[in-house]
Design a protein around this motif. Sequence first.
Motif, short mmCIF file in Angstrom:
data_model
loop_
_atom_site.label_atom_id
_atom_site.label_comp_id
_atom_site.label_asym_id
_atom_site.label_seq_id
_atom_site.Cartn_x
_atom_site.Cartn_y
_atom_site.Cartn_z
N ILE A 200 3.93 -23.14 -23.98
CA ILE A 200 3.28 -22.12 -24.81
C ILE A 200 1.78 -22.09 -24.56
CG2 ILE A 200 2.72 -21.56 -27.20
CD1 ILE A 200 5.60 -22.79 -27.82
N THR A 201 1.16 -23.26 -24.55
CA THR A 201 -0.29 -23.33 -24.33
C THR A 201 -0.66 -22.81 -22.95
OG1 THR A 201 -0.43 -25.26 -25.78
CG2 THR A 201 -2.26 -24.89 -24.27
N ARG A 202 0.14 -23.13 -21.96
CA ARG A 202 -0.14 -22.70 -20.59
C ARG A 202 -0.11 -21.18 -20.45
NH1 ARG A 202 4.66 -24.28 -17.33
NH2 ARG A 202 5.39 -22.32 -18.20
N ASP A 203 0.82 -20.51 -21.13
CA ASP A 203 1.06 -19.09 -20.91
C ASP A 203 0.56 -18.17 -22.00
OD1 ASP A 203 2.32 -19.73 -18.54
OD2 ASP A 203 4.33 -19.69 -19.39
N PHE B 245 3.59 -6.93 -42.66
CA PHE B 245 2.30 -7.51 -42.27
C PHE B 245 1.20 -6.47 -42.34
CE2 PHE B 245 -0.57 -8.81 -38.65
CZ PHE B 245 -1.16 -9.88 -39.32
N ASP B 246 0.03 -6.88 -42.82
CA ASP B 246 -1.14 -6.02 -42.87
C ASP B 246 -2.15 -6.57 -41.86
OD1 ASP B 246 -3.27 -4.39 -43.46
OD2 ASP B 246 -3.10 -4.64 -45.64
N GLY B 247 -2.07 -6.09 -40.64
CA GLY B 247 -2.92 -6.59 -39.57
C GLY B 247 -2.48 -6.05 -38.23
N VAL B 248 -2.96 -6.67 -37.16
CA VAL B 248 -2.70 -6.19 -35.80
C VAL B 248 -1.79 -7.18 -35.07
CG1 VAL B 248 -3.76 -5.45 -33.63
CG2 VAL B 248 -4.97 -5.11 -35.80
N ILE B 249 -0.84 -6.65 -34.30
CA ILE B 249 0.09 -7.48 -33.53
C ILE B 249 0.05 -7.04 -32.07
CG2 ILE B 249 2.53 -8.03 -33.15
CD1 ILE B 249 2.96 -7.88 -36.14
N ASP B 250 0.12 -8.02 -31.17
CA ASP B 250 0.12 -7.73 -29.73
C ASP B 250 0.95 -8.79 -29.01
OD1 ASP B 250 -0.44 -6.41 -27.40
OD2 ASP B 250 -2.56 -6.96 -27.31
N GLU B 251 1.36 -8.46 -27.79
CA GLU B 251 2.02 -9.41 -26.88
C GLU B 251 3.23 -10.11 -27.52
OE1 GLU B 251 1.32 -10.54 -23.38
OE2 GLU B 251 0.79 -8.44 -23.68
N VAL B 252 4.23 -9.34 -27.90
CA VAL B 252 5.44 -9.89 -28.51
C VAL B 252 6.44 -10.29 -27.42
CG1 VAL B 252 7.43 -9.40 -29.98
CG2 VAL B 252 5.14 -8.61 -30.65
N LEU C 40 1.07 -17.23 -32.40
CA LEU C 40 2.14 -17.84 -33.19
C LEU C 40 3.44 -17.91 -32.40
CD1 LEU C 40 1.63 -15.78 -36.49
CD2 LEU C 40 0.48 -17.91 -35.82
N THR C 41 4.15 -19.02 -32.51
CA THR C 41 5.51 -19.11 -31.97
C THR C 41 6.40 -19.83 -32.98
OG1 THR C 41 5.40 -21.29 -30.88
CG2 THR C 41 4.58 -19.38 -29.63
N TYR C 42 7.67 -19.43 -33.00
CA TYR C 42 8.68 -20.10 -33.81
C TYR C 42 9.90 -20.27 -32.90
CZ TYR C 42 11.59 -21.01 -38.00
OH TYR C 42 12.41 -21.57 -38.96
N ALA C 43 10.34 -21.51 -32.77
CA ALA C 43 11.41 -21.81 -31.80
C ALA C 43 12.50 -22.65 -32.45
CB ALA C 43 10.83 -22.55 -30.59
N ILE D 163 10.42 -16.97 -30.56
CA ILE D 163 9.72 -15.70 -30.75
C ILE D 163 8.22 -16.01 -30.71
CG2 ILE D 163 11.51 -14.43 -31.96
CD1 ILE D 163 10.32 -15.26 -34.60
N GLU D 164 7.47 -15.10 -30.11
CA GLU D 164 6.07 -15.39 -29.78
C GLU D 164 5.25 -14.12 -29.92
OE1 GLU D 164 3.62 -16.94 -25.78
OE2 GLU D 164 5.80 -16.89 -25.80
N LEU D 165 4.04 -14.23 -30.46
CA LEU D 165 3.17 -13.05 -30.60
C LEU D 165 1.74 -13.48 -30.88
CD1 LEU D 165 2.58 -12.78 -33.94
CD2 LEU D 165 4.93 -12.02 -33.91
N TRP D 166 0.83 -12.53 -30.72
CA TRP D 166 -0.55 -12.65 -31.19
C TRP D 166 -0.68 -11.79 -32.43
CZ3 TRP D 166 -4.70 -15.56 -29.60
CH2 TRP D 166 -4.58 -16.23 -28.37
N ALA D 167 -1.39 -12.32 -33.45
CA ALA D 167 -1.56 -11.57 -34.70
C ALA D 167 -3.00 -11.70 -35.18
CB ALA D 167 -0.61 -12.09 -35.77
N TYR D 168 -3.56 -10.57 -35.64
CA TYR D 168 -4.91 -10.55 -36.20
C TYR D 168 -4.82 -10.48 -37.72
CZ TYR D 168 -9.66 -9.18 -37.35
OH TYR D 168 -10.92 -9.13 -37.89
N PHE D 169 -5.44 -11.47 -38.39
CA PHE D 169 -5.46 -11.51 -39.84
C PHE D 169 -6.84 -11.10 -40.34
CE2 PHE D 169 -2.00 -14.21 -38.70
CZ PHE D 169 -1.09 -14.17 -39.76
#
Length: 354
Positions: A292-295, A273-280, A222-225, A156-162
Amino acid sequence: MSARNRERVGLPTTLILLALGCGNSPPVRTTGGMGSVGGTGGVASTSGSGATSVSGDQRSTGGSAGTGGKANSGIGGSVSIAETGGVSSGGQLQALGGQNGAGGNEAAGGSGAGGATFVPCPGGVGKALKFSGDIDDFVTANLGADLPLQRSSRTIELWAYFGAGKWIGEHSLIEYGAGMDCHVFGIDGEGLGALDPYGNGCGADNTVTLVPAVPEVGWLHLTYAYDGLNNKFQFTVNGIVQPIPSPNAEPDWSTNDSPLLIGASSQFGIEGFDGVIDEVRVWNISRTAADITRDMKVLLKGNEPGLVAYYHFDEGQGTTMKDVTAGHHDASMVSEAKPAWVDSDIPGVFSCAP
């Protein structure tokens, strides 16, 4: 995650999607130089730099260069090789064959370490979803048979703003599973500078203090695999593998079927979560840190191998977010409260996959 009494929330099985305006713009390729003209019976040099040419009508091998241009040869000479671009930030290999020179053979693409560059996506990363934390404003999607379950590989993969003070324990960013210890798979906060890739702890603390330390305020990738073949978990922040306290799956760990939740948890209740999430993104493969780093700053098309759900969150209105994969597992805002549409301001330039 810390063991405690947990409140399970009944969740609908509606689907969520995020459609990012990646567009279909082709990547911009850097053109190599023209091959020089060989003399009679001589050798034509290769286009680009770092290549080695050979005599006769053999083909030269590719070195490090950008994409090759036209290769010219002299009468009786060999034609130069048009080299391929190597891996760019988008991680895609772009190959271009050369063209026939007078009296020569067709140039063949070699493998170079140069890079084709992708055009930045029109509109950038578009929109994102802002969650409010202590209210019931999660998003959910039903992936059906595409959801990686039991002890199968997944990422699972996403961008998150804290924001300041928003690293709150047991306020989940993303989760799926049956809402019980040892049967969930997700990520939540654990206090400033710490996150919890949870599930495998089976009620025990599985907190990861981030290395290196990250700013309190800002975007994180963030990613968790889980690698089912090698029975290994992997947690990354900005592409850097983090020290998980429990890197191997415990005997009782097995993820059960449930909707995918974004911005909340069936394990801990509506406090999300209290923040912004994108690109899940949800994958049915365990992705390497290099992948992960490449993409992480490439807007994918949705047809990449192993990708089973992908939400760009680019709609900007309404309560449905499209899944751009072939599964069309659209996501929905089904709670009484709704997350807010905001402009996504993930730093840096995103490229569009070709």
